[in-house]
Write an enzyme that holds these catalytic residues in place. Structure first.
Site, PDB file in Angstrom:
ATOM      1  N   TRP A   1      43.398  49.034  44.159  1.00  0.00           N
ATOM      2  CA  TRP A   1      44.190  50.337  44.156  1.00  0.00           C
ATOM      3  C   TRP A   1      42.916  51.213  43.594  1.00  0.00           C
ATOM      4  O   TRP A   1      42.963  52.932  44.138  1.00  0.00           O
ATOM      5  CB  TRP A   1      45.214  50.651  44.052  1.00  0.00           C
ATOM      6  CG  TRP A   1      46.584  51.128  44.329  1.00  0.00           C
ATOM      7  CD1 TRP A   1      46.313  52.444  45.397  1.00  0.00           C
ATOM      8  CD2 TRP A   1      48.068  51.653  44.223  1.00  0.00           C
ATOM      9  NE1 TRP A   1      46.868  53.254  45.141  1.00  0.00           N
ATOM     10  CE2 TRP A   1      48.426  52.247  44.188  1.00  0.00           C
ATOM     11  CE3 TRP A   1      49.067  50.435  42.741  1.00  0.00           C
ATOM     12  CZ2 TRP A   1      49.867  53.463  44.138  1.00  0.00           C
ATOM     13  CZ3 TRP A   1      50.175  50.903  42.856  1.00  0.00           C
ATOM     14  CH2 TRP A   1      50.571  52.565  43.073  1.00  0.00           C
TER      15      TRP A   1
ATOM     16  N   HIS B   1      35.585  43.341  35.618  1.00  0.00           N
ATOM     17  CA  HIS B   1      36.540  42.425  35.180  1.00  0.00           C
ATOM     18  C   HIS B   1      36.266  41.557  33.946  1.00  0.00           C
ATOM     19  O   HIS B   1      37.255  41.037  33.607  1.00  0.00           O
ATOM     20  CB  HIS B   1      36.604  41.595  36.493  1.00  0.00           C
ATOM     21  CG  HIS B   1      37.378  41.903  37.447  1.00  0.00           C
ATOM     22  ND1 HIS B   1      38.958  42.321  37.596  1.00  0.00           N
ATOM     23  CD2 HIS B   1      37.075  41.351  38.945  1.00  0.00           C
ATOM     24  CE1 HIS B   1      38.941  42.813  38.965  1.00  0.00           C
ATOM     25  NE2 HIS B   1      38.160  41.796  39.809  1.00  0.00           N
TER      26      HIS B   1
ATOM     27  N   SER C   1      50.052  36.709  42.388  1.00  0.00           N
ATOM     28  CA  SER C   1      49.426  37.525  42.619  1.00  0.00           C
ATOM     29  C   SER C   1      48.221  36.461  43.624  1.00  0.00           C
ATOM     30  O   SER C   1      46.852  36.360  43.729  1.00  0.00           O
ATOM     31  CB  SER C   1      48.827  38.627  43.120  1.00  0.00           C
ATOM     32  OG  SER C   1      47.448  39.465  43.232  1.00  0.00           O
TER      33      SER C   1
ATOM     34  N   GLY D   1      52.023  44.244  47.387  1.00  0.00           N
ATOM     35  CA  GLY D   1      51.379  44.680  46.877  1.00  0.00           C
ATOM     36  C   GLY D   1      52.818  45.382  46.269  1.00  0.00           C
ATOM     37  O   GLY D   1      53.505  46.679  45.817  1.00  0.00           O
TER      38      GLY D   1
HETATM   39  P1  PAP Z   1      40.914  41.441  42.874  1.00  0.00           P
HETATM   40  O1  PAP Z   1      40.943  41.452  41.574  1.00  0.00           O
HETATM   41  O2  PAP Z   1      41.372  41.052  43.694  1.00  0.00           O
HETATM   42  O3  PAP Z   1      40.577  42.902  42.559  1.00  0.00           O
HETATM   43  P2  PAP Z   1      43.352  43.888  42.562  1.00  0.00           P
HETATM   44  O4  PAP Z   1      42.711  44.093  44.410  1.00  0.00           O
HETATM   45  O5  PAP Z   1      42.920  43.889  41.298  1.00  0.00           O
HETATM   46  O6  PAP Z   1      42.860  42.234  43.062  1.00  0.00           O
HETATM   47  O7  PAP Z   1      45.173  42.967  43.322  1.00  0.00           O
HETATM   48  C1  PAP Z   1      45.169  42.989  44.111  1.00  0.00           C
HETATM   49  C2  PAP Z   1      46.908  43.370  44.607  1.00  0.00           C
HETATM   50  O8  PAP Z   1      46.540  44.442  44.332  1.00  0.00           O
HETATM   51  C3  PAP Z   1      46.838  42.818  45.811  1.00  0.00           C
HETATM   52  O9  PAP Z   1      48.850  42.407  45.150  1.00  0.00           O
HETATM   53  P3  PAP Z   1      50.401  41.553  45.809  1.00  0.00           P
HETATM   54  O10 PAP Z   1      49.262  39.992  45.559  1.00  0.00           O
HETATM   55  O11 PAP Z   1      51.217  41.229  44.635  1.00  0.00           O
HETATM   56  O12 PAP Z   1      50.387  41.816  46.652  1.00  0.00           O
HETATM   57  C4  PAP Z   1      47.144  43.371  46.364  1.00  0.00           C
HETATM   58  O13 PAP Z   1      48.134  43.819  47.429  1.00  0.00           O
HETATM   59  C5  PAP Z   1      47.680  44.942  45.605  1.00  0.00           C
HETATM   60  N1  PAP Z   1      47.386  45.971  45.933  1.00  0.00           N
HETATM   61  C6  PAP Z   1      45.681  46.304  46.503  1.00  0.00           C
HETATM   62  N2  PAP Z   1      46.117  47.079  47.318  1.00  0.00           N
HETATM   63  C7  PAP Z   1      46.801  48.640  46.883  1.00  0.00           C
HETATM   64  C8  PAP Z   1      46.926  49.573  46.950  1.00  0.00           C
HETATM   65  N3  PAP Z   1      46.223  50.314  48.028  1.00  0.00           N
HETATM   66  N4  PAP Z   1      48.893  49.975  46.823  1.00  0.00           N
HETATM   67  C9  PAP Z   1      49.337  49.088  46.124  1.00  0.00           C
HETATM   68  N5  PAP Z   1      48.584  47.552  45.332  1.00  0.00           N
HETATM   69  C10 PAP Z   1      47.763  47.172  46.289  1.00  0.00           C
END
Ligand code: PAP
Length: 314
Positions: A72, A130, A160, A282
């Protein structure tokens, strides 16, 4: 293009030979370096980044632990800094996944051989890491470049993470037990852990230097997205001209939109990681569907002990 620096330690296998090593969630080995745990393949890139990266004053480095809202944040900063007014055919988010446009330094840039030439990236350069604050290069700390950190409450973060690692296990493997995941998370023995130390380092630095480090919370972005995104754009020196612009960026970066873009439904980037894995629910409080009251209390207790005395509530 430059090649990896040649020094006697540049063999990754040798580097982590003497470091503490454990198996994490049956998915990968992790080794301990500088008080944190990493997949062994990240060590050489992290060390090269630390020793050789030269920050520019107008660089923007996004930072986060895993699963705290990185995708995000990358999307929002990409829109604000690189693609503010796309016409129909030129929305970068439609063309590729945010992780492609805003690479995570230690898992892409310093991992590919020969190295990607960072110095050819157009200004302002926008990267992500990270890595914990302690191992960031001195030039990142000592120049005027800006850092944005995104934090998330530990219960949703660990759920998550649990979903993510279970989804990349081999198909014949059972999901990793949740109670063990909670214990790994709380003891800090997980990829990029300890979570609480990671958050705390950035939090304390952001308190000391708020003009340099913006500390965002996933939950605040969810509850008051306009206020938080406005704050982000101002911090990046690109304030919005109108409410409509804010709404547009929020829409472009919304989970629903990104999740349903063709590139994220069917594409894949890093090491065969499917783009769809970055978008799940999310939802704030999804942990309530998984954690028992006992697990919840354990996490709350660690959260209180580690963060609250420093004025941080996640
Ligand atoms: P990463 O560390 O692999 O990059 P990251 O993007 O930090 O992952 O986290 C993923 C979480 O952000 C997921 O949460 P959840 O498992 O609780 O659903 C994902 O759904 C959420 N996420 C990804 N994109 C968005 C967005 N555009 N808006 C809000 N939440 C998002």
């Amino acid at each position: 293009m430059e090649d990896l620096p040649s020094n006697p330690n540049s063999n990754n296998d040798e580097i982590h030979l003497n470091l503490p090593k454990v198996r994490f969630m049956d998915a990968m080995d992790i080794v301990q370096w500088e008080g944190f745990w990493f997949e062994p393949g990240l060590l050489q890139p992290a060390m090269t980044f630390r020793s050789s990266f030269q920050a520019e004053d107008d660089d923007v480095i996004l930072t986060s632990n895993m699963k705290t809202g990185t995708t995000w944040l990358k999307s929002l900063c990409l829109c604000i800094l690189k693609n503010p007014k796309p016409d129909e055919d030129y929305d970068l988010l439609v063309k590729d996944n945010p992780h492609f446009h805003v690479p995570t330094i230690e898992s892409t840039i310093y991992r590919t051989k020969p190295l990607i030439d960072l110095y050819k990236a157009p200004s302002p350069r926008l990267f992500h890491s990270h890595l914990p604050y302690i191992v960031l290069p001195d030039s990142v700390k000592n120049t005027d470049c800006k850092i944005v950190y995104i934090a998330r409450n530990p219960k949703d973060t660990l759920i998550s993470m649990w979903h993510y690692f279970n989804s990349i296990l081999h198909s014949d493997q059972n999901p990793f037990p949740l109670d063990k995941t909670v214990d790994c998370f709380l003891s800090g023995v997980h990829q990029y852990g300890p979570f609480f130390d990671h958050v705390l380092q950035y939090w304390l630095e952001s308190q000391k230097s708020p003009q340099k480090i913006l500390f965002l919370k996933y939950e605040e972005l969810k509850s008051d997205p306009k206020r938080e995104v406005k704050k982000l754009a101002e911090f990046l020196g690109k304030p919005f001209a109108s409410e409509e612009e804010i709404d547009k960026v929020l829409w472009r970066c919304s989970l629903e939109r990104l999740k349903n873009l063709e590139v994220n439904k069917n594409g894949s980037i890093l090491y065969n990681v499917h783009n769809s894995l970055f978008f799940r629910k999310g939802v704030v409080g999804d942990w309530k569907n998984y954690l028992t009251p006992k697990m919840e209390e354990k996490v709350n207790q660690t959260n209180r002990i580690k963060l609250e005395e420093h004025g941080l509530f996640l």
